[in-house]
Design a protein around this motif. Structure first.
Motif, short mmCIF file in Angstrom:
data_model
loop_
_atom_site.label_atom_id
_atom_site.label_comp_id
_atom_site.label_asym_id
_atom_site.label_seq_id
_atom_site.Cartn_x
_atom_site.Cartn_y
_atom_site.Cartn_z
N PRO A 285 -52.41 42.18 -23.88
CA PRO A 285 -52.25 41.70 -25.26
C PRO A 285 -51.79 42.82 -26.19
N LYS B 212 -50.51 37.86 -21.80
CA LYS B 212 -51.90 37.46 -21.54
C LYS B 212 -52.66 38.61 -20.87
N ARG B 213 -51.98 39.29 -19.97
CA ARG B 213 -52.63 40.40 -19.26
C ARG B 213 -52.65 41.68 -20.09
N LYS C 244 -45.02 35.34 -21.69
CA LYS C 244 -46.35 34.82 -22.02
C LYS C 244 -47.39 35.31 -21.03
N GLU C 245 -47.04 35.26 -19.74
CA GLU C 245 -47.96 35.73 -18.70
C GLU C 245 -48.25 37.22 -18.84
N ASP D 140 -41.65 32.19 -20.40
CA ASP D 140 -42.87 31.97 -19.61
C ASP D 140 -43.38 33.28 -19.00
#
Length: 174
Positions: free
Chosen positions: A145, A142-143, A138-139, A135
């Motif tokens: 890539p 996202k910030r 993933k975060e 998790d």
């Protein structure tokens, strides 16, 4: 008195000097007491300081850990695997504080931290460490890539084979 009598009878200069030194027994007693107290205090400080360093439990990390940025900074930094952490304190809230020792050559760009009365003579401003889990990754991704080139470089650096990649792709949900 005995020494004075002895010095008078024998005419011994050395005995007279010893007698004068011990005539004021109170000064000698105070001097001995002060030296004894100072010796005991010094010994306790040395022993206490030495035992604190040796009592800190050491652990070595088996995986990298994320370091949260200071003061609400949204960035994450990485503490490398194999870093030795020294256990400092456990808190009732369920977390622990560790110490990391770092060496550095050269000047560090910095600002002084003024000592304020509310710090009580000691200022500790710890950062938070977190385990790297799916998790969190993933975060982060996202910030920040990753491009195909970035992913390829990461795969090559970790020496994954095509079979490893195929297994990863097969395990992904459709």
């Amino acid at each position: 008195m005995f020494v004075d009598s002895l010095a008078t009878l024998e005419g011994n200069t050395e005995a007279k000097m010893i007698g004068k030194f011990f005539t004021n027994g109170r000064v000698s007693l105070w001097l001995a007491a002060v030296l004894s107290v100072n010796g005991v205090l010094l010994a306790s400080i040395v022993i206490d300081g030495h035992s604190n360093r040796n009592d800190m439990k050491m652990i070595k990390t088996k995986e990298p850990l994320l370091i949260e940025g200071p003061n609400g900074d949204d960035n994450f930094y990485v503490l490398p695997l194999g870093t030795t952490l020294y256990h400092d304190k456990s808190f009732p809230e369920g977390h622990d504080r560790y110490v990391v020792y770092l060496n550095h050559k050269g000047a560090i760009a910095h600002e002084e931290v003024p000592m304020k009365p509310e710090y009580g003579g000691s200022f500790i401003d710890p950062l938070w460490l977190a385990n790297v889990d799916a998790d969190t990754l993933k975060e982060i991704f996202k910030r920040f890539p990753l491009s195909k080139k970035d992913i390829a470089a990461a795969i090559k650096a970790n020496e994954l084979t095509k079979d490893d990649l195929a297994d990863i792709i097969r395990s992904m949900p459709d």
